[in-house]
Design a protein around this motif. Structure first.
Motif, mmCIF file in Angstrom:
data_model
loop_
_atom_site.group_PDB
_atom_site.id
_atom_site.type_symbol
_atom_site.label_atom_id
_atom_site.label_comp_id
_atom_site.label_asym_id
_atom_site.label_seq_id
_atom_site.Cartn_x
_atom_site.Cartn_y
_atom_site.Cartn_z
ATOM 1 N N GLU A 108 0.815 -1.205 0.000
ATOM 2 C CA GLU A 108 0.000 0.000 0.000
ATOM 3 C C GLU A 108 0.853 1.262 0.000
ATOM 4 N N LYS A 109 2.099 1.154 0.491
ATOM 5 C CA LYS A 109 2.981 2.310 0.561
ATOM 6 C C LYS A 109 3.923 2.401 -0.633
ATOM 7 N N MET A 110 4.078 1.299 -1.349
ATOM 8 C CA MET A 110 4.994 1.285 -2.477
ATOM 9 C C MET A 110 4.233 1.536 -3.770
ATOM 10 N N LYS A 111 4.793 2.330 -4.649
ATOM 11 C CA LYS A 111 4.163 2.632 -5.921
ATOM 12 C C LYS A 111 4.845 1.825 -7.023
ATOM 13 N N PRO A 112 4.255 0.704 -7.431
ATOM 14 C CA PRO A 112 4.914 -0.176 -8.397
ATOM 15 C C PRO A 112 5.154 0.477 -9.742
ATOM 16 N N GLU A 113 4.350 1.486 -10.111
ATOM 17 C CA GLU A 113 4.531 2.143 -11.389
ATOM 18 C C GLU A 113 5.911 2.796 -11.509
ATOM 19 N N TYR A 114 6.462 3.254 -10.378
ATOM 20 C CA TYR A 114 7.783 3.875 -10.402
ATOM 21 C C TYR A 114 8.877 2.839 -10.666
ATOM 22 N N VAL A 115 8.712 1.626 -10.126
ATOM 23 C CA VAL A 115 9.664 0.551 -10.400
ATOM 24 C C VAL A 115 9.629 0.200 -11.879
ATOM 25 N N LEU A 116 8.428 0.094 -12.434
ATOM 26 C CA LEU A 116 8.285 -0.213 -13.848
ATOM 27 C C LEU A 116 8.891 0.877 -14.723
ATOM 28 N N ALA A 117 8.690 2.125 -14.342
ATOM 29 C CA ALA A 117 9.220 3.246 -15.126
ATOM 30 C C ALA A 117 10.748 3.210 -15.157
ATOM 31 N N ASP A 118 11.376 2.912 -14.028
ATOM 32 C CA ASP A 118 12.839 2.817 -13.995
ATOM 33 C C ASP A 118 13.324 1.652 -14.850
ATOM 34 N N PHE A 119 12.605 0.533 -14.793
ATOM 35 C CA PHE A 119 12.983 -0.607 -15.623
ATOM 36 C C PHE A 119 12.881 -0.230 -17.093
ATOM 37 N N GLN A 120 11.803 0.433 -17.467
ATOM 38 C CA GLN A 120 11.658 0.849 -18.859
ATOM 39 C C GLN A 120 12.794 1.775 -19.275
ATOM 40 N N ALA A 121 13.196 2.671 -18.381
ATOM 41 C CA ALA A 121 14.283 3.598 -18.700
ATOM 42 C C ALA A 121 15.593 2.867 -18.964
ATOM 43 N N CYS A 122 15.760 1.703 -18.350
ATOM 44 C CA CYS A 122 16.985 0.908 -18.543
ATOM 45 C C CYS A 122 16.937 0.048 -19.798
ATOM 46 N N PHE A 123 15.777 -0.518 -20.110
ATOM 47 C CA PHE A 123 15.715 -1.577 -21.105
ATOM 48 C C PHE A 123 14.876 -1.280 -22.347
ATOM 49 N N TYR A 124 14.002 -0.297 -22.290
ATOM 50 C CA TYR A 124 13.167 -0.021 -23.451
ATOM 51 C C TYR A 124 13.945 0.798 -24.485
#
Length: 221
Positions: free
Chosen positions: A127-143
């Motif tokens: 509830e305190k963690m925002k998973p969208e931010y983890v995904l965004a960082d991953f995209q910045a590395c690999f997309y």
């Protein structure tokens, strides 16, 4: 014997209940969730269809959080640290990250597919963690860079990429572009995010939010 079975059953129920209570599912459509890379500017998640190629491998992740990272300090001694093994799947229809603890226990599962995000964990306060931010960082590395650049520039950021010069071992005809790169996100000339890939190592540093990830690709833990 019956007492032992009852204790085992109770333990199983507690574990299942903990997993059920901590599961968090949220619907996230591309261009609907604001991900703030600065205090005033945000971007949206790219659709999984933006991914070129595929990833299906183990990786080792080390994270650092602390003020010592704000100025790009090379030492993270004063920062909080965590590490773990992850399995990553990424293609044009899914982005899945599974975090493992000791003895191969699954700690958290983060999945982005069909334009929605699903995040579940038995130990992390989802509830305190925002998973969208983890995904965004991953995209910045690999997309792909161009898809990322267009997405960032729509919000007024500047996103650049610099590759290592091509190398040739058997003359100019055999020269191949290096997969190594440096990606930099800036806002009004100030560096916010820097991503450096060298061989199978990736370092992501967020200068504004004071955190860093070190990723080893293809690690078996």
């Amino acid at each position: 014997m019956k007492l032992g079975f009852k204790i085992f059953a109770l333990a199983c129920w507690i574990v299942c209940a903990a997993v059920f209570v901590s599961c968090h599912h949220t619907l996230v459509k591309p261009n609907s969730v604001a991900i703030y890379y600065s205090d005033s500017k945000s971007v949206s998640l790219l659709s999984t269809s933006a991914m070129v190629g595929s990833i299906d491998e183990a990786q080792h992740l080390i994270g650092f959080f602390g003020q010592s990272l704000a100025s790009g300090a090379s030492s993270a001694d004063s920062a909080k640290e965590f590490s773990g093994d992850v399995w990553v799947r990424a293609n044009d229809s899914i982005l899945s990250i599974t975090l493992f603890g000791g003895f191969g226990m699954t700690i958290a599962e983060l999945t982005y597919a069909n334009d929605s995000v699903s995040f579940a964990s038995s130990v992390i306060d989802v509830e305190k963690m925002k998973p969208e931010y983890v995904l965004a960082d991953f995209q910045a590395c690999f997309y792909p860079f161009e898809a990322l650049r267009e997405n960032f520039e729509k919000s007024g950021f500047v996103f650049s990429e610099k590759h290592t010069e091509p190398t040739a071992t058997e003359g100019l005809a055999s020269a191949k572009p290096s997969s190594d790169f440096e990606r930099v996100l800036t806002d009004d000339g100030k560096v916010i995010l820097r991503i450096v890939r060298k061989a199978n190592e990736i370092d992501l540093v967020n200068e504004l939010r004071h955190y860093k990830y070190h990723i080893t690709l293809g690690s078996d833990g």
